[in-house]
Design an enzyme around this catalytic site. Structure first.
Site, PDB file in Angstrom:
ATOM      1  N   HIS A 189       1.633  -6.574   4.425  1.00 15.88           N
ATOM      2  CA  HIS A 189       2.195  -6.269   3.103  1.00 15.88           C
ATOM      3  C   HIS A 189       1.261  -6.635   1.954  1.00 15.88           C
ATOM      4  O   HIS A 189       1.355  -7.743   1.421  1.00 15.88           O
ATOM      5  CB  HIS A 189       3.512  -7.028   2.922  1.00 15.88           C
ATOM      6  CG  HIS A 189       4.631  -6.501   3.760  1.00 15.88           C
ATOM      7  ND1 HIS A 189       5.566  -5.629   3.265  1.00 15.88           N
ATOM      8  CD2 HIS A 189       4.940  -6.704   5.056  1.00 15.88           C
ATOM      9  CE1 HIS A 189       6.435  -5.322   4.220  1.00 15.88           C
ATOM     10  NE2 HIS A 189       6.076  -5.957   5.330  1.00 15.88           N
TER      11      HIS A 189
ATOM     12  N   GLU B  67       1.475  -5.791  -1.063  1.00 11.30           N
ATOM     13  CA  GLU B  67       2.218  -6.013  -2.321  1.00 11.30           C
ATOM     14  C   GLU B  67       2.723  -7.446  -2.450  1.00 11.30           C
ATOM     15  O   GLU B  67       3.107  -7.865  -3.530  1.00 11.30           O
ATOM     16  CB  GLU B  67       3.381  -5.008  -2.430  1.00 11.30           C
ATOM     17  CG  GLU B  67       4.636  -5.345  -1.651  1.00 11.30           C
ATOM     18  CD  GLU B  67       4.529  -5.039  -0.144  1.00 11.30           C
ATOM     19  OE1 GLU B  67       3.410  -4.870   0.363  1.00 11.30           O
ATOM     20  OE2 GLU B  67       5.594  -4.997   0.516  1.00 11.30           O
TER      21      GLU B  67
ATOM     22  N   CYS C 285       4.376  -1.252   6.305  1.00  9.16           N
ATOM     23  CA  CYS C 285       5.368  -1.759   7.252  1.00  9.16           C
ATOM     24  C   CYS C 285       6.345  -0.647   7.650  1.00  9.16           C
ATOM     25  O   CYS C 285       5.965   0.304   8.298  1.00  9.16           O
ATOM     26  CB  CYS C 285       6.064  -2.982   6.659  1.00  9.16           C
ATOM     27  SG  CYS C 285       7.030  -3.920   7.854  1.00  9.16           S
TER      28      CYS C 285
END
EC number: 6.3.5.3
Lengths: 79, 225
Positions: B196, B198, B87
Site C-alpha cells: 500500500h 498510499e 491490494c
C-alpha cells in the site's frame, strides 16, 4: 427447470494452502491415511430450459471460476 | 493545469480516503468515483484502492470487475490512461483482465500485516519513474490473498519484458511466484501491486514516505502528456 452443478477446483499446479491445512489437521484428530486434500467450491444453479450448455459453460468460465487458477466442470442433475 | 486523479469507491472499499489523501499530498486533485458511475468524471488517471469490495464474495475482485464504473476504466486503459490497482485494486485489475495472473491465498494462510521492503525493478511505468532502478522501499503490506500466480508462459513473458515492477526484498511474505509484489501491462500504463503506497507518504503516519513516488510519477506522466 433443471438443477445444474458447477464444481470449481484449484488447478493441480496451483498451491492449495487451505487444502493442505485441512490435510494436516486430520492426523491431529486421529484420522490416518489421508494423503492429500484439495479444497474447491460447488455451485448449484436452478435454470430454466432456455439455458443451453454453451451458456452454462460461459457462466462458469466468466464468473464462477477464474480460469487462470481454477478448473471447472458443469453437469445437469435430473430432478 | 492540475492533474485530476480519480479514486474508485466500491461497497467494501477501505483505503479510498488514504489514496485520495496521497493524491492531494502529491499535488494533484483527487476526484471521488463511485462504483455505480457510468463515466470517469473527466479524470486523467484512476486509482483502484484496497479493501474488501463486495465482501470478497466469490473471489477477491470477482464482483467488482463487473461494476458499472469498470466499463469506462477498461476503455480508458485501452487508450493508455494511467491506472493503479492497490491490494484489492490489484486483484480487481487481474479479474478484469487488465493485468495477467491472479492473487491467491497466502501460502502460510495467515493475513500478513507488516511494513515490507520492496525492490523497484522497472522505473519506466507511469507509476514508477520517480524511483531509482533497484531502489529498496518500505511500504505496508496487509493482505490475506496476496500470493501472485500466473501460468508459466505468462510469468516468462512478464520477466522477459521487464514487467515486474516491484519484487519483495528478503523473505517472501505470501508465496508469490518469483517474489512478485507488483506488475505492469505491456505499455507500462496499468500497474498493480499488493503493498500500500498510499499508507507510506509521510513519516508521521507511515513507516516512510517511499510510497509518494508512485503518485508523483503519475503526475509527471500526466503533465508530460
Amino acid at each position: 427447470m433443471a438443477r445444474v452443478v458447477v464444481d470449481v477446483m484449484p488447478k493441480p499446479e496451483i498451491l492449495d494452502p487451505q487444502g493442505q491445512a485441512v490435510a494436516k489437521a486430520l492426523p491431529r484428530l486421529g484420522f490416518a491415511g489421508v494423503t492429500e486434500v484439495r479444497q474447491g467450491k460447488r455451485f448449484e444453479l436452478e435454470v430454466d430450459d432456455s439455458v443451453d450448455d454453451e451458456t452454462l459453460t460461459k457462466i462458469a468460465a466468466d464468473l464462477l471460476a477464474n480460469t487462470v487458477i481454477e478448473d471447472f466442470t458443469v453437469r445437469r442433475i435430473d430432478a | 493545469m492540475t492533474a485530476k486523479i480519480g479514486v474508485i469507491t466500491f461497497p467494501g472499499t477501505l483505503d479510498d480516503q488514504d489514496a485520495a489523501r496521497a493524491v492531494k499530498y502529491a499535488g494533484a486533485e483527487a476526484v471521488s468515483l463511485w462504483h455505480a458511475d457510468a463515466d470517469l468524471r473527466g479524470v486523467d488517471a484512476v486509482i483502484v484502492p484496497g479493501g474488501f469490495s463486495y465482501g470478497d464474495y466469490l473471489r477477491c475482485g470477482a464482483i467488482a470487475r463487473f461494476a458499472p464504473v469498470m466499463g469506462p476504466v477498461i476503455e480508458a486503459a485501452a487508450k493508455g490512461m494511467p491506472i493503479l490497482g492497490i491490494c484489492n485494486g490489484f486483484q480487481i485489475l487481474c479479474e478484469a483482465g487488465l493485468l495477467p495472473g491472479a492473487l491467491v491465498r497466502n501460502s502460510e494462510l495467515h493475513f500478513v500485516c507488516r511494513d515490507q521492503w520492496l525492490r523497484v525493478e522497472n522505473t519506466t511505468t507511469a507509476w514508477s519513474t520517480r524511483y531509482d532502478q533497484g531502489a529498496e522501499i518500505l511500504i505496508p503490506l496487509k493482505s490475506g490473498e496476496g500470493g501472485y500466480v500466473a501460468e508459466p508462459n505468462t510469468l516468462a513473458e512478464l520477466e522477459g519484458e521487464g514487467r515486474v515492477v516491484f519484487r519483495y526484498a528478503g523473505a517472501n511474505p505470501n508465496g508469490s511466484l518469483n517474489e512478485i509484489a507488483g506488475i505492469t501491462d505491456a505499455r507500462g500504463r496499468v500497474v498493480g501491486l499488493m503493498p500500500h503506497p498510499e499508507h507510506a507518504i509521510d513519516a508521521l503516519t507511515g513507516p516512510s514516505d517511499d510510497g509518494l513516488g508512485m503518485f508523483l510519477s503519475a503526475i509527471d506522466a500526466l503533465v508530460k502528456a
